[in-house]
Design a protein around this motif. Sequence first.
Motif, mmCIF file in Angstrom:
data_model
loop_
_atom_site.group_PDB
_atom_site.id
_atom_site.type_symbol
_atom_site.label_atom_id
_atom_site.label_comp_id
_atom_site.label_asym_id
_atom_site.label_seq_id
_atom_site.Cartn_x
_atom_site.Cartn_y
_atom_site.Cartn_z
ATOM 1 N N MET A 183 0.857 -1.181 0.000
ATOM 2 C CA MET A 183 0.000 0.000 0.000
ATOM 3 C C MET A 183 0.896 1.235 0.000
ATOM 4 O O MET A 183 2.000 1.204 0.542
ATOM 5 C CB MET A 183 -0.872 0.020 1.248
ATOM 6 N N ALA A 184 0.412 2.307 -0.585
ATOM 7 C CA ALA A 184 1.165 3.563 -0.586
ATOM 8 C C ALA A 184 1.195 4.128 0.834
ATOM 9 O O ALA A 184 0.182 4.094 1.539
ATOM 10 C CB ALA A 184 0.512 4.563 -1.529
ATOM 11 N N PRO A 185 2.346 4.631 1.274
ATOM 12 C CA PRO A 185 2.412 5.205 2.628
ATOM 13 C C PRO A 185 1.527 6.446 2.751
ATOM 14 O O PRO A 185 1.432 7.245 1.820
ATOM 15 C CB PRO A 185 3.883 5.559 2.813
ATOM 16 N N GLN A 186 0.887 6.564 3.894
ATOM 17 C CA GLN A 186 0.034 7.716 4.182
ATOM 18 C C GLN A 186 0.874 8.803 4.860
ATOM 19 O O GLN A 186 2.043 8.586 5.195
ATOM 20 C CB GLN A 186 -1.118 7.290 5.097
ATOM 21 N N GLY A 187 0.294 9.944 5.094
ATOM 22 C CA GLY A 187 1.005 11.082 5.663
ATOM 23 C C GLY A 187 1.686 10.799 6.989
ATOM 24 O O GLY A 187 2.851 11.139 7.190
ATOM 25 N N LEU A 188 0.972 10.170 7.920
ATOM 26 C CA LEU A 188 1.560 9.893 9.231
ATOM 27 C C LEU A 188 2.672 8.854 9.145
ATOM 28 O O LEU A 188 3.630 8.893 9.921
ATOM 29 C CB LEU A 188 0.485 9.441 10.217
ATOM 30 N N GLU A 189 2.563 7.930 8.196
ATOM 31 C CA GLU A 189 3.633 6.955 8.013
ATOM 32 C C GLU A 189 4.895 7.620 7.479
ATOM 33 O O GLU A 189 6.004 7.290 7.900
ATOM 34 C CB GLU A 189 3.172 5.840 7.077
ATOM 35 N N ILE A 190 4.726 8.565 6.587
ATOM 36 C CA ILE A 190 5.873 9.311 6.070
ATOM 37 C C ILE A 190 6.491 10.144 7.189
ATOM 38 O O ILE A 190 7.713 10.178 7.352
ATOM 39 C CB ILE A 190 5.456 10.187 4.871
ATOM 40 N N LEU A 191 5.640 10.782 7.996
ATOM 41 C CA LEU A 191 6.138 11.540 9.147
ATOM 42 C C LEU A 191 6.907 10.626 10.097
ATOM 43 O O LEU A 191 7.971 10.991 10.611
ATOM 44 C CB LEU A 191 4.978 12.228 9.876
ATOM 45 N N ASN A 192 6.378 9.426 10.330
ATOM 46 C CA ASN A 192 7.058 8.459 11.192
ATOM 47 C C ASN A 192 8.444 8.112 10.649
ATOM 48 O O ASN A 192 9.417 8.052 11.406
ATOM 49 C CB ASN A 192 6.210 7.200 11.337
ATOM 50 N N MET A 193 8.548 7.894 9.333
ATOM 51 C CA MET A 193 9.845 7.588 8.737
ATOM 52 C C MET A 193 10.822 8.746 8.900
ATOM 53 O O MET A 193 11.996 8.537 9.224
ATOM 54 C CB MET A 193 9.685 7.226 7.260
ATOM 55 N N VAL A 194 10.341 9.965 8.704
ATOM 56 C CA VAL A 194 11.202 11.148 8.869
ATOM 57 C C VAL A 194 11.700 11.236 10.312
ATOM 58 O O VAL A 194 12.891 11.465 10.566
ATOM 59 C CB VAL A 194 10.445 12.428 8.452
ATOM 60 N N VAL A 195 10.793 11.038 11.270
ATOM 61 C CA VAL A 195 11.187 11.094 12.682
ATOM 62 C C VAL A 195 12.196 9.993 13.007
ATOM 63 O O VAL A 195 13.207 10.236 13.682
ATOM 64 C CB VAL A 195 9.945 10.997 13.597
ATOM 65 N N GLN A 196 11.956 8.774 12.516
ATOM 66 C CA GLN A 196 12.850 7.656 12.813
ATOM 67 C C GLN A 196 14.242 7.870 12.208
ATOM 68 O O GLN A 196 15.255 7.652 12.868
ATOM 69 C CB GLN A 196 12.259 6.334 12.311
ATOM 70 N N PHE A 197 14.286 8.297 10.945
ATOM 71 C CA PHE A 197 15.590 8.536 10.318
ATOM 72 C C PHE A 197 16.305 9.713 10.967
ATOM 73 O O PHE A 197 17.527 9.722 11.081
ATOM 74 C CB PHE A 197 15.451 8.721 8.805
ATOM 75 N N SER A 198 15.552 10.703 11.425
ATOM 76 C CA SER A 198 16.156 11.829 12.145
ATOM 77 C C SER A 198 16.760 11.361 13.467
ATOM 78 O O SER A 198 17.867 11.767 13.834
ATOM 79 C CB SER A 198 15.116 12.922 12.408
ATOM 80 N N ALA A 199 16.028 10.509 14.179
ATOM 81 C CA ALA A 199 16.550 9.968 15.431
ATOM 82 C C ALA A 199 17.789 9.115 15.179
ATOM 83 O O ALA A 199 18.767 9.183 15.943
ATOM 84 C CB ALA A 199 15.468 9.149 16.139
#
Length: 129
Positions: A46-62
């Motif tokens: 499934m295509a990632p939704q907005g919150l999933e993309i935000l989660n990836m950004v937060v995780q990679f930032s951490a």
Amino acid sequence: MGVEEIDPDLPTRFEARLFCNSITKLVWVILQPFWYAFRPLVINPMAPQGLEILNMVVQFSADYVVVHFWGVKSLVFMLASTILGAGLHPMAGHFIAEHYMFEKGCETYSYYGPGKLFDLQRWLSQRAP
């Protein structure tokens, strides 16, 4: 769900053919977090939704912060801990117990072993008013 074409928790036919003896099954269990994380991308993508993309950004930032302040060994330690803790570890036995068919047609999706003693969520829900 238990439906092979939809349920990403169930091993694929490819996995069943590839991991068909004791040695290869051991490799599969050790790498269980890998299969568990990437199987949904193959089974029912499934295509990632907005919150999933935000989660990836937060995780990679951490991850970046960890590497920046403590080095790459810290990130490798966290990844190895995930693989060891969710792969070949007694508390990760529920992955197998949830989907192993002991008798044809009688799948089990519950775990009744001693690890259930550490089920904090169940313990708290029993004590809630």
